[in-house]
Design an enzyme around this catalytic site. Structure first.
Site, short mmCIF file in Angstrom:
data_model
loop_
_atom_site.label_atom_id
_atom_site.label_comp_id
_atom_site.label_asym_id
_atom_site.label_seq_id
_atom_site.Cartn_x
_atom_site.Cartn_y
_atom_site.Cartn_z
N GLY A 205 5.07 2.28 1.55
CA GLY A 205 5.85 2.99 0.92
C GLY A 205 6.93 3.84 2.02
O GLY A 205 7.61 3.99 1.92
N SER B 226 0.49 -0.99 0.01
CA SER B 226 -0.11 0.25 0.18
C SER B 226 1.07 1.28 -0.08
O SER B 226 2.30 1.10 0.16
CB SER B 226 -0.85 -0.21 0.96
OG SER B 226 -0.15 0.91 2.48
N LYS B 227 0.26 2.48 0.31
CA LYS B 227 0.71 3.73 -0.18
C LYS B 227 1.76 4.02 1.14
O LYS B 227 2.89 3.87 1.01
CB LYS B 227 -0.30 5.00 -0.24
CG LYS B 227 -0.15 6.69 -0.43
CD LYS B 227 -0.69 7.08 -0.44
CE LYS B 227 -1.17 7.85 0.71
NZ LYS B 227 -0.75 8.38 1.13
N ARG B 228 1.06 3.37 2.29
CA ARG B 228 1.47 3.57 3.51
C ARG B 228 2.90 2.65 3.64
O ARG B 228 3.97 2.65 5.08
CB ARG B 228 0.07 3.19 4.51
CG ARG B 228 0.19 4.52 5.34
CD ARG B 228 -1.17 4.48 6.03
NE ARG B 228 -2.57 4.45 5.44
CZ ARG B 228 -3.30 3.12 5.10
NH1 ARG B 228 -3.49 1.96 5.86
NH2 ARG B 228 -4.68 3.36 4.83
#
Ligand code: GLU
Length: 510
Positions: free
Chosen positions: A268, A264-266
């Site tokens: 990253g 997920s973006k998180r």
């Protein structure tokens, strides 16, 4: 054979996740391999999730990756418009056709009534009841009301949605290009909304109608869409388009580096690597999320590494140009298991690509990076030589700043702590004598520089290695860079002398 037409159908809701780019890439490669067309369609029917700027951002990301669509909202095409919000009028007739044929129905339930249904039918066996074949006959819809009542409600503009009527006890099967035959139990699927109260279609209706009207032959998307397939298959069938249904492939998830769950973006943010193709600025939080592009990835490396996250060519080879991928790509070699994202491996791809590309190809982007770092560049032939000398040391394009700034200006910082233990009076003498000897050279070329340096070292009886180390510290300011005589040659005689002079003056004072 049917013309191959693939599509990438993102919703413009924010940054473009690398999983999305991979879907676009596989669709592009497959289309090109079969001399087909690759289409971009913007799925913006959900106005609540719409984010302005996100569509242009998607177009820019595809352009950066070299995956230019043959048809799309920004270029048009035979099946325009390619933005679902502009096709709004075309969907309703199909929803009505489905009501007419008994495969869909009007539902007038209010939010409160839906909530009440979820409360009333909740049981231990069924903790979250849905609007489906078990509950629909207890709700307010055109299956439970008389024709008269329905007409009445419509006449006074009562808000309604149109829902698909999922059949009970049917097995809905299809063949996925990656996963083979997949069977679904219709009892487990709810009566999805097809047309919303605002007249907009939901994703389910719009995707089927558009794939049909745009003559899509192969539809690739992420594995998270598998549960929607039964609804889509029935819509193709109920609308009488079964023979035109695209071949589907549901691509494996891209997993976190430890293999536990979807990347997920998180993740990253947490693990310190990008997940978006390009920088994405979130206006709501006023936060910019870093992208592969801005971190200094080459688009060639980015698509190469993405291609291998889920596909294997069958050879040992890992580095592929886009053209090579088009030839080698096949859906049979896409695996169904999730693919772990490995940032170190991603960096490896980028490094290999920077090493492999000619300096001339790298020059425009590196030039832009250097200019934005305020490096006072010289002419292009000079820059080209510098890039040739240092590109193998760059993992990211942006590394060019650190790896080459000392070719254009004297080092801003010098690591005196590293110099001092190696410094002594004999070294100071050596370097002041070196300035003098360099003045005697008629021509400034590498062999002469090196010979002068080494002969003087022998005369002074000092180890060449130690002197070369100091010479590097003088010219670069730190312990890295290509051959030190290459550097001296490239920056020129006067600049070399002036940097030595500077150090000789400075060393006594620090
Ligand atoms: N609009 C969907 C998405 O944002 C596309 C799914 C599909 O390709 O069918 O992922």
């Amino acid at each position: 054979m049917r013309e191959v037409r693939t599509r990438f159908a993102p919703s413009p809701t924010g940054g473009l996740h690398l999983g999305g780019v991979r879907t676009a890439l596989y669709s592009y490669l497959f289309a090109k391999k079969h001399q087909g067309k690759f289409i971009l369609r913007i799925e913006d029917t959900d106005q609540n999730r719409y984010v302005s700027g996100a569509e242009q951002y998607i177009v820019d990301c595809l352009a950066w990756c070299g995956l230019s669509p043959d048809e799309g909202p920004h270029i048009g095409g035979e099946h325009a418009p390619y933005r679902q919000s502009e096709r709004k009028e075309s969907y309703k007739q199909y929803a009505l056709q489905l009501v007419e044929s008994g495969h869909a129905y009007y539902a007038f339930d209010t939010t409160e009534e839906l909530e009440k249904m979820r409360e009333d039918f909740k049981s231990t066996q069924n903790p979250s009841p849905q609007y489906d074949h078990t509950t629909r006959m207890k709700m307010k819809n055109s299956l439970t009301l008389t024709n008269e009542e329905v007409k009445q409600l419509l006449a006074i503009n009562t808000p309604y949605v149109i829902r698909i009527s999922m059949p009970a006890n049917e097995t809905i099967s299809f063949t996925d290009m990656i996963r083979g035959e997949i069977k679904n139990d219709s009892n487990l699927v709810d009566d999805k909304v097809l047309l919303k109260a605002d007249g907009m279609p939901t994703y389910h209706l719009a995707v089927v109608v558009d794939d049909y009207l745009m003559k899509i032959s192969h539809a690739f998307r992420g594995e998270e869409w598998l549960p929607s397939v039964p609804v889509h298959i029935l819509l193709w069938k109920y609308l009488g388009w079964e023979n035109d249904m695209p071949h589907w492939a549901h691509l494996p998830l891209i997993l976190k580096p430890d293999g536990h769950g979807k990347l997920s973006k998180r993740d990253g943010d947490r693990l310190g690597f990008p997940v978006f193709a390009m920088d994405w600025h979130d206006d709501k939080t006023n936060e910019t999320i870093k992208g592969f592009k801005e971190l200094g990835f080459l688009p060639e490396a980015f698509i190469n590494l993405l291609a291998l996250l889920g596909w294997h060519s069958g050879e040992e080879k890992e580095l592929f140009t886009k053209e090579e991928m088009i030839v080698a790509f096949s859906m049979e070699r896409v695996h169904k298991g999730g693919a772990k994202f490995d940032y170190e491996k991603a960096k490896w791809f980028n490094h290999e690509w920077i090493k492999g590309l000619p300096a001339k190809t790298l020059m425009p982007s590196m030039q832009t990076i250097l200019l934005s770092a305020d490096i006072p560049l010289k002419d292009e032939p000079f820059l080209l030589d510098v890039i040739t000398l240092v590109k193998d040391r760059c993992v990211f394009l942006n590394d060019i700043v650190m790896q080459s700034s000392y070719f254009f200006q004297a080092p801003i910082a010098i690591d005196f702590d590293a110099i001092k233990p190696k410094w002594a009076d004999d070294k100071a003498l050596f370097f002041s004598e070196l300035i003098h000897q360099f003045s005697q050279l008629d021509t400034w070329e590498m062999q002469g520089i090196e010979e002068t340096f080494k002969t003087l070292a022998t005369e002074k009886n000092i180890k060449v290695g130690e002197l070369q180390f100091l010479f590097r510290m003088i010219l670069v300011g730190a312990k890295f860079g290509p051959g030190v005589f290459d550097i001296a040659y490239k920056i020129g005689k006067e600049e070399t002398q002036s940097r030595i002079q500077y150090l000789l003056q400075k060393i006594g004072t620090v």
